[in-house]
Design a protein around this motif. Structure first.
Motif, mmCIF file in Angstrom:
data_model
loop_
_atom_site.group_PDB
_atom_site.id
_atom_site.type_symbol
_atom_site.label_atom_id
_atom_site.label_comp_id
_atom_site.label_asym_id
_atom_site.label_seq_id
_atom_site.Cartn_x
_atom_site.Cartn_y
_atom_site.Cartn_z
ATOM 1 N N ARG A 144 0.933 -1.401 0.146
ATOM 2 C CA ARG A 144 -0.118 -0.143 0.199
ATOM 3 C C ARG A 144 0.997 1.519 0.100
ATOM 4 O O ARG A 144 -0.007 2.303 0.105
ATOM 5 N N LEU A 145 2.089 1.527 0.128
ATOM 6 C CA LEU A 145 2.896 2.245 0.241
ATOM 7 C C LEU A 145 3.890 2.736 -1.234
ATOM 8 O O LEU A 145 4.615 1.655 -1.851
ATOM 9 N N ASN A 146 3.078 3.815 -2.557
ATOM 10 C CA ASN A 146 2.792 3.522 -3.459
ATOM 11 C C ASN A 146 4.648 3.691 -3.569
ATOM 12 O O ASN A 146 4.883 3.200 -4.997
ATOM 13 N N TYR A 147 5.766 4.424 -2.998
ATOM 14 C CA TYR A 147 6.731 5.033 -3.126
ATOM 15 C C TYR A 147 8.312 3.997 -2.785
ATOM 16 O O TYR A 147 9.164 4.129 -2.985
ATOM 17 N N TRP A 148 7.752 2.577 -2.120
ATOM 18 C CA TRP A 148 8.645 1.908 -1.361
ATOM 19 C C TRP A 148 9.881 1.163 -2.727
ATOM 20 O O TRP A 148 10.336 1.196 -1.714
ATOM 21 N N GLN A 149 9.308 0.925 -4.061
ATOM 22 C CA GLN A 149 10.762 0.965 -4.298
ATOM 23 C C GLN A 149 12.175 1.867 -4.418
ATOM 24 O O GLN A 149 12.928 1.059 -5.174
ATOM 25 N N GLU A 150 11.364 3.079 -4.610
ATOM 26 C CA GLU A 150 11.780 3.974 -4.617
ATOM 27 C C GLU A 150 12.564 4.595 -2.933
ATOM 28 O O GLU A 150 13.878 5.061 -2.884
ATOM 29 N N ILE A 151 12.618 4.012 -2.300
ATOM 30 C CA ILE A 151 13.306 3.782 -0.757
ATOM 31 C C ILE A 151 15.248 3.813 -0.696
ATOM 32 O O ILE A 151 15.101 2.193 -1.006
ATOM 33 N N ASN A 152 15.754 4.828 -0.247
ATOM 34 C CA ASN A 152 16.916 3.895 -0.843
ATOM 35 C C ASN A 152 17.639 2.819 0.174
ATOM 36 O O ASN A 152 16.864 2.705 1.896
ATOM 37 N N PRO A 153 19.035 2.533 0.182
ATOM 38 C CA PRO A 153 19.387 1.559 1.250
ATOM 39 C C PRO A 153 19.897 1.955 2.712
ATOM 40 O O PRO A 153 19.219 0.553 3.293
ATOM 41 N N LEU A 154 19.458 2.856 2.987
ATOM 42 C CA LEU A 154 20.062 3.245 4.244
ATOM 43 C C LEU A 154 18.705 2.424 4.830
ATOM 44 O O LEU A 154 19.566 2.380 6.529
ATOM 45 N N THR A 155 17.816 3.001 4.634
ATOM 46 C CA THR A 155 16.856 2.321 5.803
ATOM 47 C C THR A 155 16.584 0.921 5.962
ATOM 48 O O THR A 155 16.060 -0.006 6.941
ATOM 49 N N LYS A 156 16.578 0.412 4.679
ATOM 50 C CA LYS A 156 16.422 -1.706 4.678
ATOM 51 C C LYS A 156 17.727 -2.158 4.719
ATOM 52 O O LYS A 156 17.777 -3.232 5.196
ATOM 53 N N THR A 157 18.755 -1.785 4.412
ATOM 54 C CA THR A 157 20.956 -1.931 5.398
ATOM 55 C C THR A 157 21.136 -0.958 6.027
ATOM 56 O O THR A 157 21.838 -2.122 6.717
ATOM 57 N N GLY A 158 20.617 0.088 6.622
ATOM 58 C CA GLY A 158 21.127 0.469 7.433
ATOM 59 C C GLY A 158 22.328 1.878 6.728
ATOM 60 O O GLY A 158 23.534 2.291 8.070
ATOM 61 N N LYS A 159 22.978 1.060 5.672
ATOM 62 C CA LYS A 159 24.245 1.412 5.048
ATOM 63 C C LYS A 159 23.815 2.727 3.599
ATOM 64 O O LYS A 159 22.750 1.960 3.173
ATOM 65 N N ILE A 160 24.463 3.889 3.656
ATOM 66 C CA ILE A 160 23.776 4.759 2.623
ATOM 67 C C ILE A 160 24.628 4.410 1.271
ATOM 68 O O ILE A 160 24.152 4.465 0.213
ATOM 69 N N THR A 161 25.879 3.759 2.121
ATOM 70 C CA THR A 161 26.881 2.863 0.518
ATOM 71 C C THR A 161 27.186 1.706 1.551
ATOM 72 O O THR A 161 27.364 2.103 2.722
ATOM 73 N N PRO A 162 27.513 1.105 0.327
ATOM 74 C CA PRO A 162 28.408 -0.097 1.052
ATOM 75 C C PRO A 162 29.532 -0.427 2.003
ATOM 76 O O PRO A 162 29.889 -0.924 2.683
ATOM 77 N N GLU A 163 29.980 1.004 1.618
ATOM 78 C CA GLU A 163 31.472 1.446 2.188
ATOM 79 C C GLU A 163 31.109 2.071 3.455
ATOM 80 O O GLU A 163 32.244 2.150 4.319
ATOM 81 N N ALA A 164 29.902 2.998 4.056
ATOM 82 C CA ALA A 164 29.339 3.713 4.974
ATOM 83 C C ALA A 164 29.376 2.292 6.165
ATOM 84 O O ALA A 164 29.326 1.076 6.531
ATOM 85 N N SER A 165 29.906 3.165 6.898
ATOM 86 C CA SER A 165 30.226 3.212 8.550
ATOM 87 C C SER A 165 28.540 2.460 9.020
ATOM 88 O O SER A 165 27.804 3.435 8.821
#
Length: 382
Positions: free
Chosen positions: A70-91
Motif C-alpha cells: 500500500r506504499l506507492n513509493y516503497w521501491q524508491e526508498i534508498n538503502p539507508l533504511t533497508k540495510t542501515g548503510k547509505i553506501t556499502p562502504e559506510a559505517s
C-alpha cells in the motif's frame, strides 16, 4: 501526533488541499509525544517521530504493521533504511540502525529480514551533533578538530545545554565523555548498568559545578537558548541551526571527528486506526514521499528516503547545497522564508553521502533503557 520539526502548518495546509482530507497536527516535545502515544493509541491516527520510539510503541501494542503493497513509493526508498548503510562502504554505527527495527517477522518481532510488512514508513532522517556560536568558540575543522568532547570542556562551563530527551541526550553525553577521555564504552549503543552509573556520576558532578546552563525540550527552545546567549554550545537539531542562522546568529553545526548521532524518522499507524481513516492515513503517508514534502524539509536540512523524487522540486542551487555538499551559488531560504544560507556557504559536514558515512551511533532505546531513564531524571532534578 509528532514533533514540531515536521508537523509544520504549511505542510498541513498543502496536504489537506492536495488530498481533500482533514488533517490535524498535535506537536509536542519528543519525550511527551512518545509517552502519550505508547499509553493511548486512541490519541492519534498517525504517529511520527524517530526510530528509537519504535521498540517502545511496538511492545506497548500502540502501532500496527504497515503493508508494503500500500506504499506507492516503497521501491524508491534508498538503502539507508533497508540495510542501515547509505553506501556499502559506510559505517553502520552502533545501536539500532533503522533496518533492525523495520520488518515485522513471522513471530511478531521486529528484525532486519525483509518481509511484506513493516513497523514504520521511512521518510525524513538526518545526522545530529551539536551547534556552537563562533562569536564565543573558535571554529574547528570538520571531522578533524570538532569533537563531542567540547560539550564537557571546562572552557565552555556554564554555557552548555543538552537536549532533554532521554534516548538522545544520553548519547550526546556519552560521546562527549568518551571523546574527552573520561571513560570508555564497550558498546555505546548498548551500555551496561555500570557504564550508565559511571556516565551519570560524571554528569552529576559537572552539573554540581554549574557546567550546564539547561536542558531544552523543543527546537524553538534551543533557538531561544542561543538567542538569549544562555548557551554558546549545545545539542542541536538541524532546524534549530537553520533558524539561528536565519536570525543572524553564527552557529556552526559540528562534524565531530568521532562521528554523528544519527536518527531516522518513522511514520506509524495507530493500532486503533481502521476503515476509511486508515485509508486516509495511507494516502497521507504516500503524500509524504510524493516529492513536495521532501523538497520542503530539505530547506531545514532534513533528508527524505527517496530524494530523487524531490530533486525536480528543488532549485539546482538548493540541491547542490543540501544534498551534494557544494557551496551555495545564491542565498537560500529556509522553510520560514528567511535566508538561512548565504551565497558562498557550504553545508556543515558536506554531502548527504559524506555525512551518513560517518555515524557513531543511532538514536536507540537500549536494553537498559528503564535504568538510564531513572538516571536521566535524577540528573535533571539534582
Amino acid at each position: 501526533m509528532g514533533t514540531h520539526v515536521t508537523l509544520q502548518e504549511e505542510l498541513r495546509q498543502r496536504a489537506m488541499r492536495e488530498l481533500g482530507i482533514n488533517v490535524e497536527f498535535t506537536p509536542m516535545g519528543s519525550a511527551a509525544v512518545l509517552q502519550k502515544a505508547a499509553a493511548n493509541p486512541n490519541s492519534f491516527d498517525l504517529y511520527e517521530q524517530w526510530s528509537d520510539s519504535i521498540n517502545i510503541l511496538w511492545q506497548a501494542g500502540a502501532i500496527q504493521p504497515l503493508d508494503i503493497d500500500r506504499l506507492n513509493y516503497w521501491q524508491e526508498i534508498n538503502p539507508l533504511t533497508k540495510t542501515g548503510k547509505i553506501t556499502p562502504e559506510a559505517s553502520i554505527g552502533a545501536g539500532d540502525s533503522p533496518n533492525k527495527l523495520l520488518y515485522v517477522q513471522a513471530d511478531g518481532s521486529l528484525g532486519a529480514t525483509p518481509t511484506k510488512q513493516i513497523s514504520f514508513m521511512p521518510y525524513v532522517h538526518n545526522v545530529d551533533s551539536f551547534g556552537y556560536n563562533t562569536n564565543f568558540i573558535e571554529q574547528g575543522i570538520p571531522y578533524e578538530t570538532e569533537s563531542w568532547a567540547w560539550l564537557l570542556d571546562e572552557k565552555n562551563k556554564g554555557k552548555v545545554a543538552l537536549v532533554n530527551a532521554p534516548t538522545i541526550g544520553i548519547f550526546d553525553a556519552a560521546l562527549a565523555a568518551q571523546g574527552k577521555g573520561l571513560m570508555r564504552f564497550n558498546d555505546i549503543g548498548n551500555m551496561s548498568i555500570s557504564e550508565i552509573d559511571q556516565l551519570f556520576a560524571i554528569l552529576l558532578e559537572k552539573k554540581r559545578q554549574g557546567h550546564f546552563a539547561g536542558f531544552w525540550t523543543s527546537v524553538p527552545q534551543s533557538v531561544d537558548f542561543m538567542k538569549m546567549k544562555r548557551v554558546n554550545i549545545q545539542s542541536m537539531f538541524s532546524p534549530g541551526v537553520s533558524a539561528c542562522k536565519g536570525q543572524g546568529i553564527p552557529v556552526v553545526y559540528a562534524s565531530p571527528k568521532e562521528g554523528y548521532r544519527a536518527w531516522h524518522g518513522v511514520m506509524c499507524l495507530s493500532s486503533n486506526t481502521q476503515g476509511h481513516v486508515k485509508d486516509a492515513a495511507y494516502e497521507y503517508m504516500n503524500w509524504w514521499l510524493s516529492g513536495y514534502p521532501g523538497a520542503f524539509i530539505a530547506r531545514q536540512g532534513y533528508y527524505i528516503s527517496n530524494p530523487e523524487r524531490s530533486q525536480p522540486l528543488m532549485s539546482k542551487p538548493e540541491w547542490d547545497y543540501w544534498y551534494e555538499g557544494k557551496a551555495a551559488s545564491i542565498d537560500l531560504q529556509g522553510t520560514d522564508g528567511k535566508v538561512s544560507v548565504k551565497a558562498g556557504q557550504m553545508r556543515d559536514g558536506g554531502s548527504y553521502i559524506k555525512r551518513f558515512s560517518n555515524i557513531a551511533v543511532w538514536n536507540t532505546v537500549m536494553p537498559n533503557y528503564d535504568y538510564s531513564l531513572d538516571k536521566w531524571y535524577e540528573l535533571l532534578n539534582s
